[in-house]
Write an enzyme that holds these catalytic residues in place. Structure first.
Site, PDB file in Angstrom:
ATOM      1  N   ARG A   1      84.898  17.311 -14.975  1.00  0.00           N
ATOM      2  CA  ARG A   1      85.984  16.322 -14.861  1.00  0.00           C
ATOM      3  C   ARG A   1      87.078  16.596 -15.888  1.00  0.00           C
ATOM      4  NH1 ARG A   1      84.496  11.706 -12.213  1.00  0.00           N
ATOM      5  NH2 ARG A   1      86.736  11.474 -12.049  1.00  0.00           N
TER       6      ARG A   1
ATOM      7  N   PRO B   1      86.353   3.519  -8.876  1.00  0.00           N
ATOM      8  CA  PRO B   1      85.680   2.362  -9.491  1.00  0.00           C
ATOM      9  C   PRO B   1      84.660   2.815 -10.540  1.00  0.00           C
ATOM     10  CG  PRO B   1      85.579   2.256  -7.088  1.00  0.00           C
ATOM     11  CD  PRO B   1      86.088   3.611  -7.439  1.00  0.00           C
ATOM     12  N   GLU B   2      84.725   2.212 -11.695  1.00  0.00           N
ATOM     13  CA  GLU B   2      83.681   2.418 -12.702  1.00  0.00           C
ATOM     14  C   GLU B   2      82.974   1.075 -12.891  1.00  0.00           C
ATOM     15  OE1 GLU B   2      84.491   4.795 -16.130  1.00  0.00           O
ATOM     16  OE2 GLU B   2      86.193   5.790 -15.185  1.00  0.00           O
TER      17      GLU B   2
ATOM     18  N   LYS C   1      76.788   1.486 -11.619  1.00  0.00           N
ATOM     19  CA  LYS C   1      77.757   1.324 -10.543  1.00  0.00           C
ATOM     20  C   LYS C   1      77.110   0.931  -9.211  1.00  0.00           C
ATOM     21  CE  LYS C   1      79.695   5.362 -12.057  1.00  0.00           C
ATOM     22  NZ  LYS C   1      80.588   6.534 -12.019  1.00  0.00           N
TER      23      LYS C   1
END
Ligand SMILES: [Zn+2]
Length: 277
Positions: free
Chosen positions: A267, A2-3, A60
């Site tokens: 990442r 989820p972003e 978030k």
């Protein structure tokens, strides 16, 4: 994972469906899920008998205000009766999803199993009307806290001004992508949204943040806004033009160049060696 767009859809679901329903029971079977010293007993004591009155978000982090129940007349008369007595902080982690009365927010198939397995209900509340709100999280990397410190987070990506982006980048010697993913600088952007925004802006993700000039910062600011708006409309952070190309043999959707795959800020990062500088 989820972003900001997925968290925003969960927030909107809570806003539409979970407010002003008195809480009769708190389900906190997993103490690992409770953070910053919170105990099942403390979270039960805080929420039972109260109701959720507002669903906010910063990056978030979901921020759910709760208060003692007010009658409809009181609610109409003044906001005094609804003054929050506390804030419930919810983190979706890598695979968390908010489920209200059995219905989940967001696209069910993309970042986690959607199996309605109650073993994945790490935290939840039951409402007096028989309904419920659960945080379902197969990977158990979400979290619940009370009265979270909102100021540890940078400005929310949706509200980020050009001046704030400029201030954050001129101070940073990190790669621009790592800076954008640092939640204390800008709150809400994760791996996919950063790659998409930098690709749209024509900026190499490995560029030292402080080397961006005024025009480049402006392009990046516009690209972040476009990315949030366009992907939000399409349905989530996985719907980017670049995102669809992630994987072996990927080509830039803009100019057809083979994409570069590197690790930035820990990442996996895709970018175009031709139009991103
Ligand atoms: Zn390109």
């Amino acid at each position: 994972m989820p972003e900001i767009l997925e968290v925003e859809s969960a927030r909107a679901l809570i806003d539409a469906r979970a407010l002003h329903r008195p809480i009769v029971k708190v389900h906190a079977p997993d103490t690992w899920f409770l953070k910053r010293g919170l105990t099942p007993r403390a979270v039960r004591a805080a929420l039972t008998g109260n109701e959720l009155v507002a669903a906010r978000r910063r990056g978030k982090l979901m921020l759910i205000d709760f208060a003692s129940p007010a009658s409809v007349a009181e609610r109409a008369a003044a906001s005094v009766a609804e003054r929050p007595v506390g804030v419930l902080g919810l983190h979706l982690g890598m695979s968390g999803r908010v489920v209200i009365d059995g219905e989940a927010a967001g696209d069910p198939l993309l970042y986690a199993s959607n199996r309605p397995d109650s073993a994945w209900h790490r935290f939840g509340v039951s409402f007096a009307d028989g309904g419920s709100l659960y945080l379902r999280d197969p990977r158990r990397l979400g979290a619940v806290e009370l009265d979270p410190d909102e100021d540890r987070l940078g400005p929310d990506a949706f509200d980020l001004t050009l001046a704030e982006l400029r201030a954050a980048s001129t101070k940073s010697r990190a790669p621009i992508k790592a800076m954008l993913m640092d939640q204390s600088r800008v709150a809400g952007l994760g791996n996919l949204l950063c790659d998409e925004a930098l690709w749209r802006a024509g900026i190499d993700p490995t560029r030292t943040a402080s080397t961006l000039d005024v025009d480049e910062t402006r392009q990046l600011h516009r690209a972040i806004r476009d990315t949030l708006r366009i992907l939000g409309r399409r349905g989530g952070s996985h719907t980017g033009d670049l995102t669809s190309q992630r994987g072996p043999g990927a080509y830039c959707p803009k100019d057809g160049a083979p994409l570069q795959r590197r690790t930035v800020g820990g990442r996996t990062t895709y970018s175009c060696p031709v139009h991103q500088h």
